[in-house]
Design a protein around this motif. Structure first.
Motif, PDB file in Angstrom:
ATOM      1  N   VAL A  70       9.732  38.714  86.354  1.00  0.00           N
ATOM      2  CA  VAL A  70      11.055  38.087  86.493  1.00  0.00           C
ATOM      3  C   VAL A  70      10.934  36.574  86.442  1.00  0.00           C
ATOM      4  CG1 VAL A  70      12.895  37.653  88.175  1.00  0.00           C
ATOM      5  CG2 VAL A  70      12.182  40.000  87.677  1.00  0.00           C
ATOM      6  N   ARG A  71       9.918  36.036  87.081  1.00  0.00           N
ATOM      7  CA  ARG A  71       9.722  34.584  87.058  1.00  0.00           C
ATOM      8  C   ARG A  71       9.534  34.090  85.623  1.00  0.00           C
ATOM      9  NH1 ARG A  71       5.617  30.905  86.732  1.00  0.00           N
ATOM     10  NH2 ARG A  71       5.909  28.949  87.910  1.00  0.00           N
ATOM     11  N   ARG A  83      18.416  39.338  81.480  1.00  0.00           N
ATOM     12  CA  ARG A  83      17.378  40.358  81.540  1.00  0.00           C
ATOM     13  C   ARG A  83      16.693  40.348  82.903  1.00  0.00           C
ATOM     14  NH1 ARG A  83      16.345  44.938  79.307  1.00  0.00           N
ATOM     15  NH2 ARG A  83      16.584  44.101  77.193  1.00  0.00           N
ATOM     16  N   ALA A  84      16.386  39.165  83.401  1.00  0.00           N
ATOM     17  CA  ALA A  84      15.733  39.059  84.709  1.00  0.00           C
ATOM     18  C   ALA A  84      16.622  39.649  85.803  1.00  0.00           C
ATOM     19  CB  ALA A  84      15.424  37.599  85.021  1.00  0.00           C
ATOM     20  N   THR A  85      17.916  39.385  85.731  1.00  0.00           N
ATOM     21  CA  THR A  85      18.841  39.901  86.734  1.00  0.00           C
ATOM     22  C   THR A  85      18.935  41.418  86.664  1.00  0.00           C
ATOM     23  OG1 THR A  85      20.129  37.854  86.697  1.00  0.00           O
ATOM     24  CG2 THR A  85      21.225  39.819  87.547  1.00  0.00           C
ATOM     25  N   ARG A  86      18.972  41.963  85.458  1.00  0.00           N
ATOM     26  CA  ARG A  86      19.051  43.425  85.331  1.00  0.00           C
ATOM     27  C   ARG A  86      17.808  44.092  85.914  1.00  0.00           C
ATOM     28  NH1 ARG A  86      21.354  42.240  80.210  1.00  0.00           N
ATOM     29  NH2 ARG A  86      19.396  42.699  79.129  1.00  0.00           N
ATOM     30  N   LEU A  87      16.656  43.507  85.691  1.00  0.00           N
ATOM     31  CA  LEU A  87      15.429  44.063  86.262  1.00  0.00           C
ATOM     32  C   LEU A  87      15.488  44.075  87.787  1.00  0.00           C
ATOM     33  CD1 LEU A  87      12.448  42.631  84.158  1.00  0.00           C
ATOM     34  CD2 LEU A  87      13.066  45.032  84.442  1.00  0.00           C
ATOM     35  N   LEU A  88      15.928  42.976  88.356  1.00  0.00           N
ATOM     36  CA  LEU A  88      16.000  42.890  89.815  1.00  0.00           C
ATOM     37  C   LEU A  88      17.032  43.854  90.385  1.00  0.00           C
ATOM     38  CD1 LEU A  88      15.763  39.025  90.136  1.00  0.00           C
ATOM     39  CD2 LEU A  88      14.048  40.655  90.936  1.00  0.00           C
ATOM     40  N   ASP A  89      18.184  43.961  89.732  1.00  0.00           N
ATOM     41  CA  ASP A  89      19.234  44.841  90.235  1.00  0.00           C
ATOM     42  C   ASP A  89      18.847  46.313  90.120  1.00  0.00           C
ATOM     43  OD1 ASP A  89      20.799  42.697  90.920  1.00  0.00           O
ATOM     44  OD2 ASP A  89      22.092  42.797  89.146  1.00  0.00           O
ATOM     45  N   ALA A  90      17.934  46.609  89.187  1.00  0.00           N
ATOM     46  CA  ALA A  90      17.500  47.996  89.005  1.00  0.00           C
ATOM     47  C   ALA A  90      16.349  48.381  89.934  1.00  0.00           C
ATOM     48  CB  ALA A  90      17.076  48.224  87.557  1.00  0.00           C
ATOM     49  N   ILE A 121      13.602  40.524  96.667  1.00  0.00           N
ATOM     50  CA  ILE A 121      14.422  40.798  95.487  1.00  0.00           C
ATOM     51  C   ILE A 121      15.676  39.923  95.491  1.00  0.00           C
ATOM     52  CG2 ILE A 121      15.912  42.528  94.405  1.00  0.00           C
ATOM     53  CD1 ILE A 121      13.066  43.112  93.778  1.00  0.00           C
ATOM     54  N   ALA A 122      16.355  39.864  96.639  1.00  0.00           N
ATOM     55  CA  ALA A 122      17.584  39.072  96.733  1.00  0.00           C
ATOM     56  C   ALA A 122      17.310  37.592  96.509  1.00  0.00           C
ATOM     57  CB  ALA A 122      18.239  39.292  98.099  1.00  0.00           C
ATOM     58  N   GLU A 146      17.532  32.803  92.734  1.00  0.00           N
ATOM     59  CA  GLU A 146      16.878  31.755  91.957  1.00  0.00           C
ATOM     60  C   GLU A 146      17.181  31.891  90.474  1.00  0.00           C
ATOM     61  OE1 GLU A 146      12.700  29.318  91.955  1.00  0.00           O
ATOM     62  OE2 GLU A 146      12.692  31.366  92.717  1.00  0.00           O
ATOM     63  N   VAL A 147      17.208  33.127  89.971  1.00  0.00           N
ATOM     64  CA  VAL A 147      17.597  33.350  88.573  1.00  0.00           C
ATOM     65  C   VAL A 147      19.014  32.846  88.343  1.00  0.00           C
ATOM     66  CG1 VAL A 147      18.120  35.117  86.845  1.00  0.00           C
ATOM     67  CG2 VAL A 147      16.032  35.306  88.209  1.00  0.00           C
ATOM     68  N   ALA A 148      19.925  33.186  89.250  1.00  0.00           N
ATOM     69  CA  ALA A 148      21.321  32.761  89.105  1.00  0.00           C
ATOM     70  C   ALA A 148      21.449  31.249  89.119  1.00  0.00           C
ATOM     71  CB  ALA A 148      22.167  33.375  90.227  1.00  0.00           C
ATOM     72  N   LEU A 149      20.654  30.585  89.956  1.00  0.00           N
ATOM     73  CA  LEU A 149      20.732  29.131  90.048  1.00  0.00           C
ATOM     74  C   LEU A 149      20.299  28.476  88.740  1.00  0.00           C
ATOM     75  CD1 LEU A 149      21.307  26.657  91.759  1.00  0.00           C
ATOM     76  CD2 LEU A 149      18.980  26.804  92.662  1.00  0.00           C
ATOM     77  N   GLU A 150      19.248  28.986  88.131  1.00  0.00           N
ATOM     78  CA  GLU A 150      18.812  28.384  86.865  1.00  0.00           C
ATOM     79  C   GLU A 150      19.779  28.712  85.732  1.00  0.00           C
ATOM     80  OE1 GLU A 150      14.792  28.158  85.830  1.00  0.00           O
ATOM     81  OE2 GLU A 150      14.110  27.859  87.893  1.00  0.00           O
TER      82      GLU A 150
END
Length: 289
Positions: free
Chosen positions: A23-24, A34-41, A53-54, A59-63
């Motif tokens: 994800v990083r 894509r990173a968000t979908r992986l984390l949510d799954a 995970i949260a 951090e993904v959302a912030l970038e």
């Protein structure tokens, strides 16, 4: 007879550390959806794992907010805060630092555009952000994270308070921390130290630092960050009288940024092609980034 498509879901076991590392890499490459979908799954049961995970999702959302112009991080940060509270976790430094970054972006971006300097900003909000950043720095659990907090203290001084004399000391501290093993932190510090070199008219030193920052960003895999760094190299080309070269580079930056969804960089490159200077200082300041 009409055939209907069916979707088969297969559970795959994956070490959480490996998932977060992937994800990083997606995050810094600008693959935020894509990173968000992986984390949510991800299916995790331990409270601490849910918190990790949260935190990664925030951090993904912030970038995505920073480079993609979205407005996702606030809700993700609130969700992460709730997970941490429910799990009764005390080690919240990383969450606190994300709050600093989010609040910095909120004060820097006005009506969808970056506006440096204190004019038009709430003085109490500025003071609260600086106080929070100092607290986060002083509570950092290791040298690298302390270096990131120093980096943001420099950014707050430079871009929100218009205090160019204060910021470089923070950047130097961040650079020292980054040299211990964080290429992205070194890249960020060199980017802004080079900005101060440029403001002083030392274009040779700025070129040295900005070139190295570009290399470090590419080495670390940050696509939006590397494009934004190349924007500064276009500035130096224009300063040197190479308008054709500067424009050619800016056009490529705009094309690449548009292709990957980095709309803030695309807009900056478009402004540069129209004659704007992305390094121009804010009103009342001796520095701009």
């Amino acid at each position: 007879m009409t055939k209907t498509a069916s979707t088969t879901r297969t559970a795959v076991s994956l070490e959480l550390d490996e998932l977060l590392a992937a994800v990083r890499e997606l995050r810094i490459a600008g693959r935020w959806e894509r990173a968000t979908r992986l984390l949510d799954a991800a299916a995790v049961t331990e409270a601490r794992d849910r918190a990790r995970i949260a935190l990664a999702a925030a951090e993904v959302a912030l970038e995505s907010d920073w480079f993609g112009g979205t407005g996702l991080a606030g809700a993700r940060l609130d969700a992460a805060q709730k997970v941490f509270e429910q799990a009764r976790l005390d080690d919240r430094w990383d969450l606190d630092f994300l709050r600093v970054r989010h609040d910095y972006l909120g004060l820097l971006r006005v009506n969808g555009a970056f506006r440096a300097g204190p004019d038009g900003k709430d003085p109490q909000a500025l003071a609260a952000l600086r106080g929070h950043a100092v607290s986060v720095r002083d509570r950092a659990p290791d040298a690298v994270r302390r270096g990131w907090a120093e980096m943001y203290l420099g950014l707050v001084a430079d871009n929100l308070f218009a205090e160019p004399d204060i910021a470089p000391d923070h950047y130097e501290a961040a650079l020292r921390a980054g040299e211990s093993g964080d290429a992205l932190l070194s890249r960020e510090a060199l980017r802004h130290l080079g900005g101060h070199d440029h403001d002083r008219g030392d274009h040779a030193r700025a070129l040295e630092r900005w070139t190295r920052a570009t290399e470090l960003g590419a080495q670390a895999g940050t696509v939006p960050g590397t494009l934004s760094q190349q924007m500064l190299l276009a500035v130096l080309a224009r300063d040197a009288g190479d308008e054709a070269g500067a424009a050619a580079l800016a056009r490529e930056i705009a094309r690449w940024a548009g292709a990957v969804g980095a709309v803030t960089i695309e807009a900056q490159a478009g402004g540069f092609l129209a004659g704007a200077d992305p390094t121009a200082p804010p009103p009342g300041s001796g520095s701009g980034r």
